[in-house]
Scaffold this motif. Structure first.
Motif, mmCIF file in Angstrom:
data_model
loop_
_atom_site.group_PDB
_atom_site.id
_atom_site.type_symbol
_atom_site.label_atom_id
_atom_site.label_comp_id
_atom_site.label_asym_id
_atom_site.label_seq_id
_atom_site.Cartn_x
_atom_site.Cartn_y
_atom_site.Cartn_z
ATOM 1 N N SER A 172 -13.067 -3.555 -38.845
ATOM 2 C CA SER A 172 -11.967 -2.805 -39.453
ATOM 3 C C SER A 172 -12.379 -2.275 -40.827
ATOM 4 N N HIS A 173 -13.056 -3.121 -41.593
ATOM 5 C CA HIS A 173 -13.527 -2.718 -42.919
ATOM 6 C C HIS A 173 -14.458 -1.516 -42.804
ATOM 7 N N ARG A 174 -15.338 -1.546 -41.825
ATOM 8 C CA ARG A 174 -16.291 -0.439 -41.639
ATOM 9 C C ARG A 174 -15.570 0.848 -41.265
ATOM 10 N N LEU A 175 -14.617 0.750 -40.331
ATOM 11 C CA LEU A 175 -13.896 1.942 -39.874
ATOM 12 C C LEU A 175 -13.063 2.563 -40.997
ATOM 13 N N VAL A 176 -12.337 1.720 -41.716
ATOM 14 C CA VAL A 176 -11.489 2.230 -42.794
ATOM 15 C C VAL A 176 -12.353 2.879 -43.880
ATOM 16 N N GLY A 177 -13.454 2.245 -44.213
ATOM 17 C CA GLY A 177 -14.341 2.819 -45.222
ATOM 18 C C GLY A 177 -14.903 4.165 -44.798
ATOM 19 N N GLN A 178 -15.260 4.275 -43.514
ATOM 20 C CA GLN A 178 -15.809 5.534 -43.017
ATOM 21 C C GLN A 178 -14.744 6.636 -43.021
ATOM 22 N N LYS A 208 -1.798 0.373 -36.230
ATOM 23 C CA LYS A 208 -2.708 -0.422 -37.051
ATOM 24 C C LYS A 208 -3.632 0.489 -37.854
ATOM 25 N N LEU A 209 -3.914 0.026 -39.062
ATOM 26 C CA LEU A 209 -4.749 0.810 -39.968
ATOM 27 C C LEU A 209 -6.122 1.111 -39.370
ATOM 28 N N ARG A 210 -6.716 0.111 -38.714
ATOM 29 C CA ARG A 210 -8.037 0.337 -38.144
ATOM 30 C C ARG A 210 -7.988 1.381 -37.026
ATOM 31 N N GLU A 211 -6.867 1.437 -36.293
ATOM 32 C CA GLU A 211 -6.736 2.417 -35.215
ATOM 33 C C GLU A 211 -6.583 3.826 -35.775
ATOM 34 N N VAL A 212 -5.825 3.951 -36.869
ATOM 35 C CA VAL A 212 -5.709 5.256 -37.523
ATOM 36 C C VAL A 212 -7.087 5.711 -37.990
ATOM 37 N N ALA A 213 -7.823 4.792 -38.623
ATOM 38 C CA ALA A 213 -9.160 5.128 -39.125
ATOM 39 C C ALA A 213 -10.090 5.521 -37.980
ATOM 40 N N ARG A 214 -10.033 4.788 -36.884
ATOM 41 C CA ARG A 214 -10.907 5.090 -35.754
ATOM 42 C C ARG A 214 -10.633 6.493 -35.210
ATOM 43 N N ARG A 215 -9.364 6.861 -35.116
ATOM 44 C CA ARG A 215 -9.009 8.179 -34.578
ATOM 45 C C ARG A 215 -9.428 9.301 -35.533
ATOM 46 N N VAL A 216 -9.304 9.050 -36.835
ATOM 47 C CA VAL A 216 -9.757 10.039 -37.814
ATOM 48 C C VAL A 216 -11.256 10.284 -37.662
#
Length: 227
Positions: A172-178, A208-216
Motif C-alpha cells: 500500500s505504501h508503494r502504491l500510494v507513493g507512486q 480504500k486508499l490503496r485501491e484509489v492509488a492502484r487505479r490512478v
C-alpha cells in the motif's frame, strides 16, 4: 545369534491389560509436540487418549478464532456427535474452574488450558479410572500436549497473518507513493497536497486508499475519475 528381548520391552505396544504401553504414548506425545497441522493434532490426541482410557474419545478445542469438535478420525461437525457428547463437552465450570463432573453420563471428562486454547476431552468408557490412576495421568499429559500444540499452531498462524498484513502495508505504501508522484508531476503540487487529493477521493467514494492509488497508476486518470 538372536538375543531375546526382556519381558518389559515386550510391552511397548500394550501393557498387561491390553492398553497402549509407554512407547506408543510417548510416540503420540512427540507427534503432538511436533505437529503443525491442527486437524492432525486433534486426530492424534483423540486416538491416543481413547486408547489409554479404553473408550471412544471426543474432543472440543476452543480458541479466540475456532470452536472445533473432533474424534480419532479428525475434525467433525457438531451434528456428527451424539447429543450426550455435545452436552458433556459444554458443561460449565465449577467454582474452582474445573469442568463439572458429568454425573448423568458414564465416562471421564478432562480439560487442559493453554495460553490461547482450551481443550476438553470426554471418553465414553464404562470403567473410568480413578483420579490417581496411571491411565488418567497419561490422558491428562496427552491433553496437555494437545493444548500446547494448539497454542503453537495458533501463534504460528498469527505470525503468518501478521507477515501478510505487513506485506500488504508495504505494498500500500508503494502504491500510494507512486500515485502521489504522478499527481505531483502532473499538477506541480506538494506531496502533502497530492496525498490529500488521494485521501479525499478515498473518503468521498468509500474506496480504500490503496485501491484509489492502484487505479490512478494503472489508468493515469484523476483520483475522482477512477472510483
Amino acid at each position: 545369534m538372536s538375543v531375546p528381548r526382556p519381558a518389559t520391552a515386550a510391552t511397548d505396544a500394550t501393557d498387561a491389560s491390553g492398553r497402549p504401553g509407554a512407547a506408543r504414548t510417548r510416540a503420540a506425545a512427540r507427534q503432538l509436540v511436533r505437529s503443525d497441522d491442527l486437524e492432525e493434532a486433534l486426530a492424534v490426541a483423540g486416538a491416543a487418549i481413547g486408547e489409554v482410557l479404553d473408550g471412544e474419545a471426543v474432543l472440543r478445542v476452543r480458541t479466540t478464532q475456532h470452536d472445533l469438535h473432533a474424534s480419532a478420525s479428525g475434525v467433525v461437525p457438531p451434528a456428527a456427535l451424539s447429543s450426550l457428547a455435545l452436552s458433556v463437552l459444554s458443561l460449565p465450570h465449577d467454582v474452582d474452574g474445573a469442568p463439572q463432573a458429568s454425573g448423568h453420563a458414564p465416562g471421564i471428562l478432562i480439560e487442559s488450558t493453554g495460553g490461547h486454547a482450551t481443550c476438553r476431552v470426554w471418553v465414553d468408557t464404562a470403567h473410568p479410572p480413578h483420579e490417581d490412576a496411571a491411565e488418567r495421568t497419561l490422558a491428562e499429559l496427552l491433553l496437555h500436549c494437545l493444548a500446547q500444540s494448539v497454542d503453537r499452531i495458533v501463534m504460528v498462524d498469527r505470525v503468518r497473518q501478521n507477515e501478510a498484513n505487513l506485506e500488504r502495508a508495504v505494498e500500500s505504501h508503494r502504491l500510494v507513493g507512486q500515485a502521489m508522484g504522478i499527481l505531483i508531476e502532473r499538477h506541480r503540487i506538494t506531496s502533502e497536497e497530492a496525498f490529500e487529493v488521494l485521501r479525499r477521493a478515498s473518503q468521498d467514494h468509500n474506496t480504500k486508499l490503496r485501491e484509489v492509488a492502484r487505479r490512478v497508476i494503472e489508468t493515469g486518470a484523476e483520483p475522482d475519475d477512477v472510483v
